[in-house]
Design a protein around this motif. Sequence first.
Motif, PDB file in Angstrom:
ATOM      1  N   LYS A 132       0.841  -1.187   0.000  1.00 29.57           N
ATOM      2  CA  LYS A 132       0.000   0.000   0.000  1.00 29.57           C
ATOM      3  C   LYS A 132       0.881   1.244   0.000  1.00 29.57           C
ATOM      4  N   ASP A 133       0.335   2.353  -0.465  1.00 26.36           N
ATOM      5  CA  ASP A 133       1.136   3.566  -0.609  1.00 26.36           C
ATOM      6  C   ASP A 133       1.167   4.420   0.658  1.00 26.36           C
ATOM      7  N   VAL A 134       0.279   4.122   1.629  1.00 29.14           N
ATOM      8  CA  VAL A 134       0.203   4.911   2.860  1.00 29.14           C
ATOM      9  C   VAL A 134       0.516   3.999   4.043  1.00 29.14           C
ATOM     10  N   PHE A 135       1.285   4.539   5.015  1.00 32.54           N
ATOM     11  CA  PHE A 135       1.679   3.770   6.195  1.00 32.54           C
ATOM     12  C   PHE A 135       1.396   4.557   7.464  1.00 32.54           C
ATOM     13  N   GLU A 136       0.856   3.876   8.453  1.00 36.79           N
ATOM     14  CA  GLU A 136       0.908   4.438   9.793  1.00 36.79           C
ATOM     15  C   GLU A 136       2.345   4.330  10.283  1.00 36.79           C
ATOM     16  N   ARG A 137       2.738   5.189  11.196  1.00 39.87           N
ATOM     17  CA  ARG A 137       4.125   5.230  11.647  1.00 39.87           C
ATOM     18  C   ARG A 137       4.595   3.861  12.143  1.00 39.87           C
ATOM     19  N   ALA A 138       3.782   3.209  12.963  1.00 36.56           N
ATOM     20  CA  ALA A 138       4.199   1.923  13.526  1.00 36.56           C
ATOM     21  C   ALA A 138       4.415   0.885  12.432  1.00 36.56           C
ATOM     22  N   ASP A 139       3.529   0.869  11.428  1.00 34.76           N
ATOM     23  CA  ASP A 139       3.676  -0.099  10.334  1.00 34.76           C
ATOM     24  C   ASP A 139       4.926   0.172   9.504  1.00 34.76           C
ATOM     25  N   GLU A 176       7.664   1.736  10.505  1.00 38.12           N
ATOM     26  CA  GLU A 176       8.860   1.449  11.294  1.00 38.12           C
ATOM     27  C   GLU A 176       9.080  -0.054  11.439  1.00 38.12           C
ATOM     28  N   TYR A 177       7.986  -0.829  11.528  1.00 44.34           N
ATOM     29  CA  TYR A 177       8.133  -2.284  11.587  1.00 44.34           C
ATOM     30  C   TYR A 177       8.739  -2.811  10.281  1.00 44.34           C
ATOM     31  N   LEU A 178       8.275  -2.275   9.155  1.00 37.65           N
ATOM     32  CA  LEU A 178       8.824  -2.672   7.854  1.00 37.65           C
ATOM     33  C   LEU A 178      10.304  -2.322   7.756  1.00 37.65           C
ATOM     34  N   LEU A 179      10.655  -1.116   8.177  1.00 37.77           N
ATOM     35  CA  LEU A 179      12.054  -0.680   8.099  1.00 37.77           C
ATOM     36  C   LEU A 179      12.934  -1.474   9.056  1.00 37.77           C
ATOM     37  N   VAL A 212      16.407  -3.527   8.082  1.00 36.72           N
ATOM     38  CA  VAL A 212      17.755  -3.356   8.638  1.00 36.72           C
ATOM     39  C   VAL A 212      18.199  -4.578   9.432  1.00 36.72           C
ATOM     40  N   CYS A 213      17.265  -5.413   9.847  1.00 33.72           N
ATOM     41  CA  CYS A 213      17.631  -6.643  10.560  1.00 33.72           C
ATOM     42  C   CYS A 213      17.897  -7.800   9.599  1.00 33.72           C
ATOM     43  N   GLY A 214      17.696  -7.562   8.313  1.00 34.01           N
ATOM     44  CA  GLY A 214      17.991  -8.589   7.327  1.00 34.01           C
ATOM     45  C   GLY A 214      16.864  -9.560   7.074  1.00 34.01           C
ATOM     46  N   GLU A 215      15.671  -9.319   7.631  1.00 40.19           N
ATOM     47  CA  GLU A 215      14.546 -10.228   7.417  1.00 40.19           C
ATOM     48  C   GLU A 215      13.958 -10.084   6.014  1.00 40.19           C
ATOM     49  N   GLU A 218      23.913  -1.850   8.306  1.00 40.28           N
ATOM     50  CA  GLU A 218      24.789  -1.150   9.250  1.00 40.28           C
ATOM     51  C   GLU A 218      24.113   0.048   9.904  1.00 40.28           C
ATOM     52  N   ILE A 219      22.861   0.342   9.529  1.00 39.78           N
ATOM     53  CA  ILE A 219      22.222   1.544  10.062  1.00 39.78           C
ATOM     54  C   ILE A 219      20.983   1.180  10.866  1.00 39.78           C
ATOM     55  N   ASP A 220      20.472   2.145  11.619  1.00 37.17           N
ATOM     56  CA  ASP A 220      19.294   1.994  12.453  1.00 37.17           C
ATOM     57  C   ASP A 220      18.035   2.222  11.609  1.00 37.17           C
ATOM     58  N   TYR A 221      16.920   1.604  12.004  1.00 32.61           N
ATOM     59  CA  TYR A 221      15.685   1.737  11.212  1.00 32.61           C
ATOM     60  C   TYR A 221      15.163   3.174  11.196  1.00 32.61           C
ATOM     61  N   LEU A 222      15.379   3.939  12.270  1.00 33.71           N
ATOM     62  CA  LEU A 222      14.957   5.341  12.276  1.00 33.71           C
ATOM     63  C   LEU A 222      15.841   6.172  11.342  1.00 33.71           C
ATOM     64  N   GLU A 223      17.090   5.781  11.248  1.00 34.28           N
ATOM     65  CA  GLU A 223      17.995   6.454  10.317  1.00 34.28           C
ATOM     66  C   GLU A 223      17.563   6.181   8.883  1.00 34.28           C
ATOM     67  N   LEU A 224      17.094   4.953   8.632  1.00 34.22           N
ATOM     68  CA  LEU A 224      16.611   4.605   7.294  1.00 34.22           C
ATOM     69  C   LEU A 224      15.340   5.391   6.963  1.00 34.22           C
ATOM     70  N   LYS A 225      14.465   5.569   7.940  1.00 35.56           N
ATOM     71  CA  LYS A 225      13.255   6.374   7.713  1.00 35.56           C
ATOM     72  C   LYS A 225      13.633   7.805   7.349  1.00 35.56           C
ATOM     73  N   LYS A 226      14.582   8.373   8.079  1.00 33.54           N
ATOM     74  CA  LYS A 226      15.025   9.746   7.805  1.00 33.54           C
ATOM     75  C   LYS A 226      15.636   9.849   6.419  1.00 33.54           C
ATOM     76  N   LEU A 227      16.407   8.833   6.035  1.00 33.73           N
ATOM     77  CA  LEU A 227      17.043   8.817   4.715  1.00 33.73           C
ATOM     78  C   LEU A 227      15.983   8.839   3.611  1.00 33.73           C
ATOM     79  N   LEU A 228      14.983   7.948   3.714  1.00 34.75           N
ATOM     80  CA  LEU A 228      13.942   7.875   2.688  1.00 34.75           C
ATOM     81  C   LEU A 228      13.128   9.160   2.618  1.00 34.75           C
ATOM     82  N   TRP A 229      12.982   9.833   3.740  1.00 26.58           N
ATOM     83  CA  TRP A 229      12.302  11.133   3.767  1.00 26.58           C
ATOM     84  C   TRP A 229      13.153  12.202   3.098  1.00 26.58           C
TER      85      TRP A 229
END
Length: 486
Positions: A389-396, A398-401, A405-408, A420-431
């Motif tokens: 889906k094109d829209v995400f709630e924050r929790a969803d 962050e769970y995906l990200l 980053v955990c390799g799942e 090598e990076i944190d999931y919040l860092e990945l969210k900031k990057l994509l933003w």
Amino acid sequence: MPLDIRLLNLGSDSAERDITVGLSEYFYQNSTYQKFFNSDKTILVGSRGSGKSAIFKYMAAAEARKGHLVIELSPEEYSYELLSQYLRSEKEGSWGKQSSYSVAWQYLLYSLVFKKISEEKRGLLLGAQKDIYTYVVNNLNSQDLNSIGILFEYLKRLEQIKVGNHESFQKSRELQALYSLEEIKDLQPSLEIILRKTRIKIFVDELDKGWDNSEDAKYFLAGLFQASQKLNRISPNLRVYISIRQELFDNIPQIYEDAQKIREDVEVIRWGKAELLELIGLRIAHCFPELIQQNGQRRWNSVFTSMISAQGLNSIDYIIDRTQHRPRELLQFCKLCLDYYSEGKRVEEASIFAAEEVYSEQKTKDLASEYRFKYPCLLDLFEVFRGRKDVFERADLEYLLLAIVCGELDVDQAADWILEIDYLELKKLLWQIGFLKAKVPQKMRNASTSHGAYLGHYELPTINLENIDYFCVHPAFHSFLSLRDG
């Protein structure tokens, strides 16, 4: 009488190709241009396709028409590769590359100024300033070198002394002579006299051409910034202007360390929807002069259907929403629409939707390419979103990200840096790169962005993502990634 839309030519995406065709006639002086042109700022920062080259080409042409001396400079495709291939690394002798690049850039810029004066202002060189002409004849005209060749030669002279086996006293004297630009120091008084009556503008553009993220590429840019600051202090009539891509400006440590010193010289390009409409409207009117008296919206509606009925949106809003507010992207999308136009009074929805499929793929790949040095293989990361889906709630989100980053979830070659990076860092990057948009609360929006709930970094860069509850993938990528409505 209906327009023959097949005759519409929106010009080139490239300012270098367009300046002699029509850019000087339909160039849109947006707010960034006005601020930059009417100030003492000399550094223009913007994303790829935001119009940096167009601004420089237009300014250079305007200065030349006034009779001022203009020098336009851009690296060759091979510049960075050449420097990395033939210069020793910083650790080989610790030869201080940044200061060496700075003085080499000063030497190059002075050389170009002296050559320009001797070629176009001969009358100024008959008196006391003839020493400049003599220097050019004896030292520059005898060298069959382009700009990068002049810079490279000076760097090699520095390198050979600093990492060579010279006797220490001789080495010290030779280095001092090179770093103090001794061979041209005596010419500066003559230059200052000439500058009392002569304006010289140097435009350094396309610094990302051939960029390879190497040590030398970074010192090359940092040295240019230092050198330009020094030349700009000589006289108000001598100005070195630099345009640089936002990503390079933000992520080269050698520049970033000096950011405080040059902040007052920097103008960042930003485009609003109304400005983009005016830009495309000017190009339409240039092709169809009968529309000159119309405003931007009427010019647009003369060529394109006014509404996208399925979305309940104005067609211009629909298309601009699929850009990151960059002129080049708007032009690319509109040209694709014209490619799919067959007949009728206007470009209809079907042509726009067909164009969107091609544009979406191009834009997704262009974004990955734009950040390929800092974040390699971004396409592998984008593929994780395919079919979702094109829209995400924050929790969803962050769970995906977190799963990424955990390799799942497999991100293929992008795993080298993503794991090598944190999931919040990945969210900031994509933003920050514009892949994600944020649903910004009304109280956090400004007047120019109140039209929509989801905003991109390019529209409102200063927000705290931890205050955002909903995110969406930028509409530009929906078609290519087959995203579902949230």
